[in-house]
Design a protein around this motif. Structure first.
Motif, PDB file in Angstrom:
ATOM      1  N   GLU A 142      -0.429 -12.095   2.047  1.00  0.00           N
ATOM      2  CA  GLU A 142      -0.999 -13.403   2.347  1.00  0.00           C
ATOM      3  C   GLU A 142      -0.977 -13.610   3.857  1.00  0.00           C
ATOM      4  OE1 GLU A 142       1.255 -16.296   0.228  1.00  0.00           O
ATOM      5  OE2 GLU A 142       0.889 -15.398  -1.747  1.00  0.00           O
ATOM      6  N   ASN A 197       3.864 -14.167   3.761  1.00  0.00           N
ATOM      7  CA  ASN A 197       4.646 -14.015   2.535  1.00  0.00           C
ATOM      8  C   ASN A 197       6.119 -14.331   2.813  1.00  0.00           C
ATOM      9  OD1 ASN A 197       2.260 -12.132   2.480  1.00  0.00           O
ATOM     10  ND2 ASN A 197       2.919 -11.955   0.333  1.00  0.00           N
ATOM     11  N   MET A 202       9.456  -8.468  -3.067  1.00  0.00           N
ATOM     12  CA  MET A 202       8.277  -8.719  -2.231  1.00  0.00           C
ATOM     13  C   MET A 202       7.081  -7.891  -2.699  1.00  0.00           C
ATOM     14  SD  MET A 202       9.074  -6.784   1.383  1.00  0.00           S
ATOM     15  CE  MET A 202       8.952  -4.993   1.554  1.00  0.00           C
ATOM     16  N   HIS A 245       0.306  -7.978  -2.748  1.00  0.00           N
ATOM     17  CA  HIS A 245      -0.396  -9.256  -2.594  1.00  0.00           C
ATOM     18  C   HIS A 245      -0.102  -9.864  -1.223  1.00  0.00           C
ATOM     19  CE1 HIS A 245      -1.226  -8.990  -6.891  1.00  0.00           C
ATOM     20  NE2 HIS A 245       0.060  -8.811  -7.103  1.00  0.00           N
ATOM     21  N   SER A 265       8.799 -14.145   0.890  1.00  0.00           N
ATOM     22  CA  SER A 265       9.771 -13.179   0.359  1.00  0.00           C
ATOM     23  C   SER A 265       9.951 -11.991   1.292  1.00  0.00           C
ATOM     24  CB  SER A 265       9.338 -12.696  -1.024  1.00  0.00           C
ATOM     25  OG  SER A 265       8.064 -12.072  -0.960  1.00  0.00           O
TER      26      SER A 265
END
Length: 385
Positions: free
Chosen positions: A339, A350, A257, A337, A352
């Motif tokens: 989201e 995300n 992740m 990152h 993951s």
């Protein structure tokens, strides 16, 4: 009947450019011209100082509400580059002082998990300057003290060398423009709440808030915690009556992740529960991290019950929904990152993250329950009755 012709053409369109647009529509940039907007102004200046500490370039941040209605934010980092030639990360790594405070730009956040944004809007210091009747910057760097004054995002004095100094760091002070805001009264309590929250979520971050607006009754709070989510849960339950003194928690990094998860919780005697989620230190209203946490707790409890307690065949398995009853929990993820869903950007999506958090919670909670059968029996019995 008389006909009236209403014409509308390009001559009726007024194009607002630069800082005129910010001052004409401040709500688009800070959300409000009330106290909420003032809070975003403070966060817009404090962001940079906090990230200096988290990057290891500074030791602490001090925020002061001044007697004349302003706010000063001070850090003891290397100082904002006065000429933009070389920042803390090397040549050309950051804008110079005047550019940072007077030039409009879209906020680009490239720090990933190590980058913290205090507010929800990502207000730039230059926007704060545009909405301030006055701003003053002082940089202490390489034995020299530099100062510059601004008004409404315009430099009104040149960058001036103001003497020698043994210290280092940056101080930015601003005074909100009374022509823009409905109120210029900052709330000490709401600022303190966010600074405390930020310190709880980031181990070792030291930030203080001092109120000098009433000389006869100054007040100050300093925030620094080393326990992360564990300390956060203890703070939330400080006035509660926990069923157990034990707080379960762990911090874990998972490359799948591209980030870390910091989790802590305990069950209390109350039927009400609080599960607080955060993504990169920002409060969330749900998302994959919270879902993964709930699923991991449910699976660990059910697995322990089946293997150790041998429940009756008619006993139903725990569902995810009852897990939060009587629980105080903090689930904080920091991602390279992140989201988010929708314009509000407060629901993490995300995919993951859900898998990684679920597996980590299931494994570690299962191991924790095995270490203390009596404690495990109490927890499992609470959820499976």
């Amino acid at each position: 009947m008389r006909e009236e012709t209403n014409s509308y053409d390009a001559s009726h369109i007024k194009v607002l450019e630069g800082w005129e647009a910010v001052r004409k529509r401040p709500g688009m940039y800070i959300g409000s011209t009330g106290e909420r907007g003032l809070r975003q102004m403070v966060f817009g200046v404090t962001d940079r100082a906090v990230n200096e500490v988290l990057a290891g370039r500074a030791g602490s941040v001090e925020v002061v509400l001044t007697v004349d209605g302003g706010v000063t934010v001070t850090d003891d980092g290397p100082g904002i580059p006065v000429d933009g030639g070389e920042g803390a990360d090397g040549p050309g790594s950051g804008p110079g002082l005047e550019a940072l405070l007077t030039q409009m730009k879209f906020r680009g956040r490239s720090g990933g998990r190590h980058d913290v944004m205090l507010g929800i809007l990502g207000v730039e210091p230059s926007v704060v300057n545009a909405l301030s009747g006055r701003m003053r910057a002082e940089v202490r760097c390489e034995g020299v003290r530099w100062v510059q004054e601004y008004a409404r995002a315009v430099a009104v004095t040149p960058l001036t060398e103001a003497g020698k100094t043994a210290g280092r760091g940056t101080t930015i002070g601003f005074w909100p423009d009374a022509e823009v805001f409905e109120t210029v009264e900052f709330s000490f309590e709401t600022l303190a709440e966010r600074f405390r929250e930020l310190a709880l979520l980031n181990r070792g971050l030291e930030i203080s808030l001092t109120d000098r607006r009433h000389p006869g009754e100054p007040r100050s709070q300093r925030f620094r915690f080393e326990g992360g989510a564990r300390d956060f849960v203890d703070f939330l339950d400080d006035h509660g009556a926990p069923a157990s003194e034990d707080t379960f928690g762990f911090e874990y990094e998972d490359p799948r992740m591209e980030g870390t998860v910091d989790v802590a919780f305990r069950w209390c005697g109350s039927h009400e529960g609080r599960i607080l989620g955060f993504a990169n230190s920002r409060p969330t209203a749900g998302g994959t991290h919270e879902r993964g946490f709930r699923e991991g707790v449910a699976e660990a409890i059910d697995a322990h019950a089946r293997e150790r307690l041998v429940p009756a065949a008619t006993a139903p398995e725990s569902e995810v929904d009852p897990i939060g009853e009587g629980m105080t929990a903090v689930v904080s993820v920091k991602l390279d990152h992140p989201e988010f869903e929708g314009a509000a950007r407060n629901v993490l999506v995300n995919s993951s993250v859900r898998v990684c958090v679920r597996e980590a919670v299931q494994e570690r909670l299962g191991r924790w329950l095995e270490e203390d059968p009596e404690r495990a029996a109490a927890f499992v019995g609470r959820l499976r009755t």
